[in-house]
Design a protein around this motif. Structure first.
Motif, mmCIF file in Angstrom:
data_model
loop_
_atom_site.group_PDB
_atom_site.id
_atom_site.type_symbol
_atom_site.label_atom_id
_atom_site.label_comp_id
_atom_site.label_asym_id
_atom_site.label_seq_id
_atom_site.Cartn_x
_atom_site.Cartn_y
_atom_site.Cartn_z
ATOM 1 N N GLU A 85 -8.611 -2.178 30.933
ATOM 2 C CA GLU A 85 -9.485 -3.229 30.072
ATOM 3 C C GLU A 85 -9.392 -4.485 30.802
ATOM 4 O OE1 GLU A 85 -8.996 -5.383 25.732
ATOM 5 O OE2 GLU A 85 -7.474 -4.218 26.327
ATOM 6 N N ILE A 89 -13.053 -6.324 32.377
ATOM 7 C CA ILE A 89 -13.402 -7.768 32.082
ATOM 8 C C ILE A 89 -13.644 -8.489 33.288
ATOM 9 C CG2 ILE A 89 -12.510 -9.905 31.484
ATOM 10 C CD1 ILE A 89 -10.935 -8.551 28.981
ATOM 11 N N GLY A 92 -17.041 -7.306 35.115
ATOM 12 C CA GLY A 92 -18.103 -7.142 34.249
ATOM 13 C C GLY A 92 -19.263 -7.903 34.969
ATOM 14 N N ARG A 115 -4.642 -11.715 30.209
ATOM 15 C CA ARG A 115 -5.909 -11.695 29.667
ATOM 16 C C ARG A 115 -6.517 -12.982 29.830
ATOM 17 N NH1 ARG A 115 -8.777 -8.046 26.087
ATOM 18 N NH2 ARG A 115 -10.695 -9.446 25.313
ATOM 19 N N GLU A 119 -10.140 -13.378 31.880
ATOM 20 C CA GLU A 119 -11.305 -13.995 31.555
ATOM 21 C C GLU A 119 -11.789 -15.517 32.173
ATOM 22 O OE1 GLU A 119 -11.091 -14.491 27.329
ATOM 23 O OE2 GLU A 119 -10.780 -12.165 27.167
ATOM 24 N N ARG A 122 -13.653 -13.810 35.154
ATOM 25 C CA ARG A 122 -14.947 -13.578 34.825
ATOM 26 C C ARG A 122 -15.645 -14.766 34.760
ATOM 27 N NH1 ARG A 122 -15.694 -10.837 29.168
ATOM 28 N NH2 ARG A 122 -15.245 -12.857 28.491
#
Length: 172
Positions: A85, A89, A92, A115, A119, A122
């Motif tokens: 996962e 991310i 992506g 997490r 992000e 990203r």
């Protein structure tokens, strides 16, 4: 008064001090030397962008002359982010746009949890892709990759256990 007592009460003149020439300090030398060129004028061999999420900060660098490696804090992406996962991310923006430019991606990320770091990377990577290829902006914007998520942890207030959690009410 005796001559001996008057001699002790009168002030003696000190010999005139010779002043030493002042030594040039680095700060004084810096003032005299011409100002260095602006930092933006420095030509770098890489492009850089910053991404943030919660308390995580990611600095993403792209070096055009490279083998195509993608490192996060000196490790491969798969090694730094063990779950599928989080890897999805991070990758992506690259999977969505399939950029024409190839090179090395190096990321320095600190703060927050995994997490939040993923992000932040990203967002930084998306901003970098827009810098390199401006025509990718509508695609990344539509996917929501260029939006900085402003939500951060709320501060603790005095008299409470957390930001809003009050202590348990007692009757007596």
């Amino acid at each position: 008064m005796t001559p001996a007592s008057t001699a002790s009460t009168t002030k003696r003149k000190r010999p005139a001090r010779t002043t030493k020439p002042k030594r040039a300090t680095p700060r004084a030398a810096a003032k005299l030397s011409p100002k260095p060129a602006l930092r933006s004028a420095v030509i770098r061999s890489y492009q850089m962008a910053v991404g943030r999420r919660k308390s995580a900060i990611a600095r993403v660098r792209f070096t055009p002359k490279g083998s195509g490696s993608f490192l996060v804090n000196g490790q491969a992406v798969d090694g730094y982010f063990p779950t599928f996962e989080l890897q999805k991310i991070v990758r992506g923006p690259l999977e969505l746009t399939q950029p024409a430019t190839t090179g090395d991606l190096s990321v320095k990320v600190n703060g927050g949890g995994k997490r939040g770091q993923a992000e932040a990377i990203r967002l930084g990577l998306s901003r970098l892709l827009v810098k390199l290829e401006p025509e990718l902006r509508p695609t990344l914007k539509k996917a929501g990759f260029l939006t900085r998520d402003p939500r951060v942890k709320e501060r603790k207030k005095y008299g409470l256990k957390r930001a809003r959690r009050a202590p348990q009410w007692q009757k007596r």
